[in-house]
Design a protein around this motif. Structure first.
Motif, PDB file in Angstrom:
ATOM      1  N   THR A  63      80.500   5.134 -28.172  1.00  0.00           N
ATOM      2  CA  THR A  63      80.523   4.119 -29.410  1.00  0.00           C
ATOM      3  C   THR A  63      81.847   4.335 -29.892  1.00  0.00           C
ATOM      4  O   THR A  63      82.559   5.331 -30.127  1.00  0.00           O
ATOM      5  CB  THR A  63      79.586   4.709 -30.571  1.00  0.00           C
ATOM      6  OG1 THR A  63      78.386   4.927 -30.077  1.00  0.00           O
ATOM      7  CG2 THR A  63      79.623   3.821 -31.573  1.00  0.00           C
ATOM      8  N   VAL A  64      82.535   3.244 -30.036  1.00  0.00           N
ATOM      9  CA  VAL A  64      83.817   3.065 -30.787  1.00  0.00           C
ATOM     10  C   VAL A  64      84.107   2.175 -31.869  1.00  0.00           C
ATOM     11  O   VAL A  64      83.594   1.482 -32.144  1.00  0.00           O
ATOM     12  CB  VAL A  64      84.940   2.253 -29.533  1.00  0.00           C
ATOM     13  CG1 VAL A  64      86.214   2.540 -30.038  1.00  0.00           C
ATOM     14  CG2 VAL A  64      84.640   3.225 -28.219  1.00  0.00           C
ATOM     15  N   GLU A  65      84.987   2.582 -32.977  1.00  0.00           N
ATOM     16  CA  GLU A  65      85.101   1.930 -34.058  1.00  0.00           C
ATOM     17  C   GLU A  65      86.422   1.665 -34.201  1.00  0.00           C
ATOM     18  O   GLU A  65      87.310   2.771 -33.914  1.00  0.00           O
ATOM     19  CB  GLU A  65      84.775   2.834 -35.335  1.00  0.00           C
ATOM     20  CG  GLU A  65      83.172   2.907 -35.447  1.00  0.00           C
ATOM     21  CD  GLU A  65      82.725   3.542 -36.953  1.00  0.00           C
ATOM     22  OE1 GLU A  65      83.776   4.307 -37.361  1.00  0.00           O
ATOM     23  OE2 GLU A  65      82.034   3.440 -37.304  1.00  0.00           O
ATOM     24  N   VAL A  66      86.995   0.598 -34.596  1.00  0.00           N
ATOM     25  CA  VAL A  66      88.279   0.283 -34.423  1.00  0.00           C
ATOM     26  C   VAL A  66      88.913  -0.555 -35.508  1.00  0.00           C
ATOM     27  O   VAL A  66      87.903  -1.200 -36.494  1.00  0.00           O
ATOM     28  CB  VAL A  66      88.803  -0.514 -33.228  1.00  0.00           C
ATOM     29  CG1 VAL A  66      88.383   0.066 -31.667  1.00  0.00           C
ATOM     30  CG2 VAL A  66      87.967  -1.939 -33.164  1.00  0.00           C
ATOM     31  N   ALA A  67      90.310  -0.685 -35.703  1.00  0.00           N
ATOM     32  CA  ALA A  67      90.658  -1.510 -36.740  1.00  0.00           C
ATOM     33  C   ALA A  67      91.707  -2.624 -36.030  1.00  0.00           C
ATOM     34  O   ALA A  67      92.367  -2.171 -35.168  1.00  0.00           O
ATOM     35  CB  ALA A  67      91.763  -0.783 -37.791  1.00  0.00           C
ATOM     36  N   ALA A  68      91.415  -3.888 -36.235  1.00  0.00           N
ATOM     37  CA  ALA A  68      92.089  -4.962 -35.642  1.00  0.00           C
ATOM     38  C   ALA A  68      92.879  -5.676 -36.690  1.00  0.00           C
ATOM     39  O   ALA A  68      92.769  -5.608 -38.049  1.00  0.00           O
ATOM     40  CB  ALA A  68      91.193  -6.003 -34.986  1.00  0.00           C
ATOM     41  N   THR A 103      82.487  -1.456 -32.769  1.00  0.00           N
ATOM     42  CA  THR A 103      82.594  -1.968 -33.929  1.00  0.00           C
ATOM     43  C   THR A 103      83.897  -2.132 -34.770  1.00  0.00           C
ATOM     44  O   THR A 103      84.595  -1.264 -34.473  1.00  0.00           O
ATOM     45  CB  THR A 103      81.805  -1.049 -34.945  1.00  0.00           C
ATOM     46  OG1 THR A 103      80.370  -0.868 -34.532  1.00  0.00           O
ATOM     47  CG2 THR A 103      81.850  -1.527 -36.471  1.00  0.00           C
ATOM     48  N   VAL A 104      84.217  -3.214 -34.838  1.00  0.00           N
ATOM     49  CA  VAL A 104      85.461  -3.433 -35.818  1.00  0.00           C
ATOM     50  C   VAL A 104      85.190  -3.220 -37.255  1.00  0.00           C
ATOM     51  O   VAL A 104      84.900  -3.771 -37.907  1.00  0.00           O
ATOM     52  CB  VAL A 104      86.167  -4.975 -35.850  1.00  0.00           C
ATOM     53  CG1 VAL A 104      87.129  -5.360 -36.260  1.00  0.00           C
ATOM     54  CG2 VAL A 104      86.002  -5.344 -34.305  1.00  0.00           C
ATOM     55  N   ALA A 105      85.678  -1.917 -37.548  1.00  0.00           N
ATOM     56  CA  ALA A 105      85.231  -1.367 -38.886  1.00  0.00           C
ATOM     57  C   ALA A 105      86.421  -1.729 -39.920  1.00  0.00           C
ATOM     58  O   ALA A 105      86.145  -1.291 -40.959  1.00  0.00           O
ATOM     59  CB  ALA A 105      85.127   0.281 -38.644  1.00  0.00           C
TER      60      ALA A 105
ATOM     61  N   THR B  99      75.961  -4.044 -21.824  1.00  0.00           N
ATOM     62  CA  THR B  99      77.085  -3.143 -21.491  1.00  0.00           C
ATOM     63  C   THR B  99      77.569  -2.532 -22.778  1.00  0.00           C
ATOM     64  O   THR B  99      78.477  -1.529 -22.796  1.00  0.00           O
ATOM     65  CB  THR B  99      78.119  -3.779 -20.670  1.00  0.00           C
ATOM     66  OG1 THR B  99      78.782  -4.859 -21.387  1.00  0.00           O
ATOM     67  CG2 THR B  99      77.616  -4.288 -19.222  1.00  0.00           C
ATOM     68  N   GLY B 100      77.196  -3.371 -23.743  1.00  0.00           N
ATOM     69  CA  GLY B 100      77.568  -2.746 -25.231  1.00  0.00           C
ATOM     70  C   GLY B 100      77.465  -3.865 -26.117  1.00  0.00           C
ATOM     71  O   GLY B 100      77.649  -5.146 -26.276  1.00  0.00           O
ATOM     72  N   ARG B 101      77.090  -3.377 -27.479  1.00  0.00           N
ATOM     73  CA  ARG B 101      77.146  -4.251 -28.677  1.00  0.00           C
ATOM     74  C   ARG B 101      78.420  -4.345 -29.352  1.00  0.00           C
ATOM     75  O   ARG B 101      79.228  -3.374 -29.429  1.00  0.00           O
ATOM     76  CB  ARG B 101      75.986  -3.728 -29.573  1.00  0.00           C
ATOM     77  CG  ARG B 101      75.944  -4.447 -31.038  1.00  0.00           C
ATOM     78  CD  ARG B 101      74.999  -3.577 -31.950  1.00  0.00           C
ATOM     79  NE  ARG B 101      75.301  -4.104 -33.406  1.00  0.00           N
ATOM     80  CZ  ARG B 101      74.549  -4.683 -33.938  1.00  0.00           C
ATOM     81  NH1 ARG B 101      73.212  -5.055 -33.534  1.00  0.00           N
ATOM     82  NH2 ARG B 101      74.572  -4.924 -35.175  1.00  0.00           N
ATOM     83  N   LEU B 102      78.918  -5.395 -29.572  1.00  0.00           N
ATOM     84  CA  LEU B 102      80.289  -5.703 -30.320  1.00  0.00           C
ATOM     85  C   LEU B 102      79.859  -6.413 -31.824  1.00  0.00           C
ATOM     86  O   LEU B 102      79.083  -7.243 -31.863  1.00  0.00           O
ATOM     87  CB  LEU B 102      81.060  -6.868 -29.678  1.00  0.00           C
ATOM     88  CG  LEU B 102      81.304  -6.832 -28.146  1.00  0.00           C
ATOM     89  CD1 LEU B 102      82.021  -7.833 -27.652  1.00  0.00           C
ATOM     90  CD2 LEU B 102      81.972  -5.225 -27.786  1.00  0.00           C
TER      91      LEU B 102
END
Lengths: 118, 193
Positions: A63-68, A103-105, B99-102
């Motif tokens: 699970t990845v959270e990023v800032a864009a 998730t774009v957090a 393959t993953g939730r966006l």
């Protein structure tokens, strides 16, 4: 001197933390992703990008959270992160990635942020 | 933001209340005039013995209490329906699959759009939110503008930011609403001494 079979030479275990670190670095390699960690937060690894992983039996779920940055097509950025993280984790750790949730957090308008800083 | 159901209840209740007021007003005028309409006369209200008899019955107090509790609960629920803002926490992005939730944090993307709008000359401050309004997904941007702001420029910027927001989220079902509120007084700028 002949080398012993691989099964007899020992077992390699990849920890969750290793996968998380690789995923976090891979995430920050995407162009539209920005690092919000500054000063003290860099030391304790708070802020974004942030990754969590569960490794079991040679496979992992990440699970990845990023800032864009604004304005960028977020679906495109998130998909790039998912693909890049999956590839990098597989290549570097040898762990098979079954799923990467992105998730774009945070979305940062750089001009506005700079204006507030100066 | 209200839901479709709350809006329907509001309209129905308003219609019924208006109907009661009109009929009550007409009945009052009829009672005052004492006129005979189609052979009918207004009821005599001098005799209240029947009302007193009902009120004196043992069951009346319990029924009145139960009706009071129900009405109070309905009232609280009705007020709550108007207070809750159906904010959207996470918006699913295109490309989500096995393959993953966006997804994206709704408030953050709206805040970024508000920040973009706030960089316009004449905009004092702006904030944003993504809400569900009557079943529709709406990004609302609210900005406070200077009294002497160029409205044509602001309208152009509102269109630009809305287009950027649509491009960033890439969702066909998203509507964008931009509201400008004129500040009551001009900003006091620091004077050079």
């Amino acid at each position: 001197m002949a080398t012993a079979p691989a099964a007899d030479r020992g077992r390699t275990v990849i920890a969750d933390k290793v996968v998380e670190r690789v995923a976090s670095i891979a995430t920050s390699e995407i162009e539209a992703v920005i690092d919000t960690r500054t000063g003290w937060t860099k030391l304790v690894r708070k802020g974004l990008p942030h990754a969590e992983a569960v490794v079991a039996g040679g496979t992992s779920r990440i699970t990845v959270e990023v800032a864009a940055t604004w304005p960028t097509p977020l679906a495109q950025v998130a998909a790039q992160v998912r693909e890049h993280v999956s590839r990098q984790v597989s290549d570097i750790t040898g762990v098979t990635v079954t799923r990467v949730d992105v998730t774009v957090a945070d979305v940062v308008h750089l001009e506005a942020t700079e204006a507030r800083v100066h | 933001m209200t839901t479709r159901k709350t809006l329907l209840i509001d309209r129905t209740a308003t219609f019924l209340l208006a109907l009661v007021l009109v009929l009550g007003g007409a009945a009052s005028i009829w009672w005052w005039s004492g006129a005979t309409i189609n052979g009918h006369q207004p009821l005599a209200t001098s005799d209240t013995s029947q009302v007193a008899q009902v009120v004196d019955d043992s069951w009346f107090a319990w029924v009145a209490a139960l009706v009071g509790i129900v009405l109070a609960l309905v009232g609280i629920r009705w007020i709550a329906a108007h207070l809750t803002r159906s904010r959207v926490k996470h918006l699913v992005l295109g490309g989500s699959d096995a393959t993953g939730r966006l997804d994206v944090a709704g408030s953050k993307v709206a805040d970024a759009a508000a920040d973009a709008l706030a960089t316009t000359v004449g905009v004092r401050s702006a904030r944003g939110a993504v809400v569900r309004d009557r079943g529709q997904l709406v990004a609302t941007l609210s900005a406070v503008i200077e009294p002497d702001a160029d409205l044509a420029l602001l309208a152009r910027r509102a269109d630009e930011v809305s287009a950027q927001l649509a491009g960033a989220l890439g969702r066909d079902d998203l509507h964008c609403s931009v509201q400008f509120r004129v500040a009551s007084r001009g900003r006091a700028l620091p004077r050079a001494r």
